[in-house]
Design an enzyme around this catalytic site. Sequence first.
Site, PDB file in Angstrom:
ATOM      1  N   MET A 111      18.442  40.845 -14.413  1.00  0.00           N
ATOM      2  CA  MET A 111      17.999  42.243 -14.415  1.00  0.00           C
ATOM      3  C   MET A 111      17.056  42.544 -15.581  1.00  0.00           C
ATOM      4  O   MET A 111      16.067  43.277 -15.420  1.00  0.00           O
ATOM      5  CB  MET A 111      19.216  43.178 -14.478  1.00  0.00           C
ATOM      6  CG  MET A 111      18.837  44.637 -14.284  1.00  0.00           C
ATOM      7  SD  MET A 111      20.213  45.780 -14.471  1.00  0.00           S
ATOM      8  CE  MET A 111      21.218  45.392 -13.053  1.00  0.00           C
ATOM      9  N   ARG A 130       0.456  53.021  14.167  1.00  0.00           N
ATOM     10  CA  ARG A 130       1.392  53.547  13.173  1.00  0.00           C
ATOM     11  C   ARG A 130       1.341  55.066  13.191  1.00  0.00           C
ATOM     12  O   ARG A 130       2.341  55.727  13.374  1.00  0.00           O
ATOM     13  CB  ARG A 130       1.026  52.985  11.790  1.00  0.00           C
ATOM     14  CG  ARG A 130       1.998  53.338  10.699  1.00  0.00           C
ATOM     15  CD  ARG A 130       1.655  52.671   9.381  1.00  0.00           C
ATOM     16  NE  ARG A 130       0.392  53.149   8.814  1.00  0.00           N
ATOM     17  CZ  ARG A 130      -0.063  52.769   7.612  1.00  0.00           C
ATOM     18  NH1 ARG A 130       0.618  51.898   6.886  1.00  0.00           N
ATOM     19  NH2 ARG A 130      -1.198  53.247   7.153  1.00  0.00           N
ATOM     20  N   LYS A 154      -1.819  57.120  -4.483  1.00  0.00           N
ATOM     21  CA  LYS A 154      -0.412  57.270  -4.064  1.00  0.00           C
ATOM     22  C   LYS A 154       0.469  56.296  -4.841  1.00  0.00           C
ATOM     23  O   LYS A 154      -0.035  55.367  -5.489  1.00  0.00           O
ATOM     24  CB  LYS A 154      -0.311  56.992  -2.572  1.00  0.00           C
ATOM     25  CG  LYS A 154      -0.737  55.575  -2.189  1.00  0.00           C
ATOM     26  CD  LYS A 154      -0.935  55.404  -0.682  1.00  0.00           C
ATOM     27  CE  LYS A 154      -1.400  54.003  -0.366  1.00  0.00           C
ATOM     28  NZ  LYS A 154      -1.788  53.849   1.041  1.00  0.00           N
ATOM     29  N   TYR A 190      21.985  32.479 -13.835  1.00  0.00           N
ATOM     30  CA  TYR A 190      23.004  32.730 -12.810  1.00  0.00           C
ATOM     31  C   TYR A 190      22.932  31.668 -11.722  1.00  0.00           C
ATOM     32  O   TYR A 190      21.835  31.334 -11.248  1.00  0.00           O
ATOM     33  CB  TYR A 190      22.780  34.098 -12.166  1.00  0.00           C
ATOM     34  CG  TYR A 190      23.137  35.269 -13.064  1.00  0.00           C
ATOM     35  CD1 TYR A 190      24.440  35.480 -13.489  1.00  0.00           C
ATOM     36  CD2 TYR A 190      22.165  36.178 -13.460  1.00  0.00           C
ATOM     37  CE1 TYR A 190      24.773  36.563 -14.303  1.00  0.00           C
ATOM     38  CE2 TYR A 190      22.470  37.260 -14.270  1.00  0.00           C
ATOM     39  CZ  TYR A 190      23.786  37.445 -14.684  1.00  0.00           C
ATOM     40  OH  TYR A 190      24.099  38.507 -15.476  1.00  0.00           O
TER      41      TYR A 190
HETATM   42  C1  LIG Z   1      -3.052  53.158   1.009  1.00  0.00           C
HETATM   43  C2  LIG Z   1      -4.117  53.565   1.943  1.00  0.00           C
HETATM   44  C3  LIG Z   1      -5.464  53.279   1.666  1.00  0.00           C
HETATM   45  C4  LIG Z   1      -5.912  52.390   0.527  1.00  0.00           C
HETATM   46  O1  LIG Z   1      -5.874  51.046   0.969  1.00  0.00           O
HETATM   47  P1  LIG Z   1      -6.290  49.826   0.010  1.00  0.00           P
HETATM   48  O2  LIG Z   1      -6.054  48.625   0.844  1.00  0.00           O
HETATM   49  O3  LIG Z   1      -5.340  49.889  -1.160  1.00  0.00           O
HETATM   50  O4  LIG Z   1      -7.688  50.031  -0.381  1.00  0.00           O
HETATM   51  C5  LIG Z   1      -6.422  53.819   2.509  1.00  0.00           C
HETATM   52  N1  LIG Z   1      -6.076  54.571   3.585  1.00  0.00           N
HETATM   53  C6  LIG Z   1      -4.790  54.837   3.894  1.00  0.00           C
HETATM   54  C7  LIG Z   1      -4.474  55.667   5.085  1.00  0.00           C
HETATM   55  C8  LIG Z   1      -3.763  54.324   3.108  1.00  0.00           C
HETATM   56  O5  LIG Z   1      -2.492  54.572   3.434  1.00  0.00           O
END
Ligand SMILES: *Cc1c(COP(=O)(O)O)cnc(C)c1O
Length: 363
Positions: free
Chosen positions: A303, A131, A35, A255
């Site tokens: 930036m 969650r 992702k 800055y």
């Molecule tokens: C992002 C995610 C993972 C991967 O977790 P890592 O800590 O990067 O290994 C696994 N399961 C879910 C549901 C996630 O959202």
Amino acid sequence: MTSYPVASIDLAALQHNLNHIKQLAPNSQVISVIKANAYGHGTLEVAKALDESDAFAVARLSEGMQLRRAGIKHKIVLLEGVTTVEELQLAADYDLSLVFHHQSQIELLEQTDLVNPLSFCWLMIETGMHRLGFSVNDADEVLAALETSKAIVGPVGLMSHFANADLVDDPRNQQQMTAILAITEDDHSISMANSAAILSFPVSHQQWLRPGLMLYGVSPFADKTAADLDLKPVMQLKSVLTAIQNIEAGEQVGYGGDWTATKDTLVGTVSIGYGDGYSRQLSNVGQVSINGKLVEVLGRISMDMICIDLQASPSAKIGDEVVLWGNEQLSVELVAKLANTIPYELMCQVSTRVAREYHYGQS
Ligand SMILES: *Cc1c(COP(=O)(O)O)cnc(C)c1O
């Protein structure tokens, strides 16, 4: 010719990390989590290099569709599932697998006639993260609803996610594990383990692993380096020295004049900034690596540029390469600590303005 800044991505290191996961959990299958542009590394290149994965996971529909359009044939799981009938239809059309975490998603199934049914789907169980997910008590009933739905073929697995896997031996991890194992004694696959759990909590391995961070060669633990865990860092973020100034005691840099020289100082300017995703939280606290030396970031991150202290590298010249993270001297874990954040965030933030350069082994 390299155009700076560049995120140099070592696909051989990525493959080493996947193989290491398989050695740690030889009886489990691997859902590689790619992702968020594969944690900033580039979705498609990473997916291709991780061809030996048993499946991929992304967060959202758009990410899954991007992979399918590029010709990726693996199973692809959408970790957040879908929220509308249109999305459900697209997920089915693109042969994407869904995580069901809420009753509203079960209702979508009942409202939609899918030509191609979904497969390799998962039921998200709430075990402590609070969650996403169905309560343990509802699991059997929802599982039955999914498995009898004509929109789904094949078995549905049980998934949950640790809230504290990076805290080794924290009793809450065992509590989450106990909760999911209590649901069913039959043959439903279970997927629990993220990177930290894969490395530190073997009971959690079960049938399907979900590694993200460790694939990219980064340690999930505050007290262990990637090398301690036999992981190889995949991303090196680099740029170039574009100016050198001599400033006098009392003069200020950047800055707001947030850094004042206490003595005559050689100051270098590097072409990287928050517009590239280099965190502004590194203002006055960051370190970079130049010609084998670790040197300090001076003043605020701009930036497009940062200023660095060249006292330790007085022979540095314009055009010299500067490593922002990812060499032996300066891990992304260390930079994250300096920025008061986590390596996940630093890697995901590397913006599209930064070219990605791919290689196998040393570039
Ligand atoms: C992002 C995610 C993972 C991967 O977790 P890592 O800590 O990067 O290994 C696994 N399961 C879910 C549901 C996630 O959202």
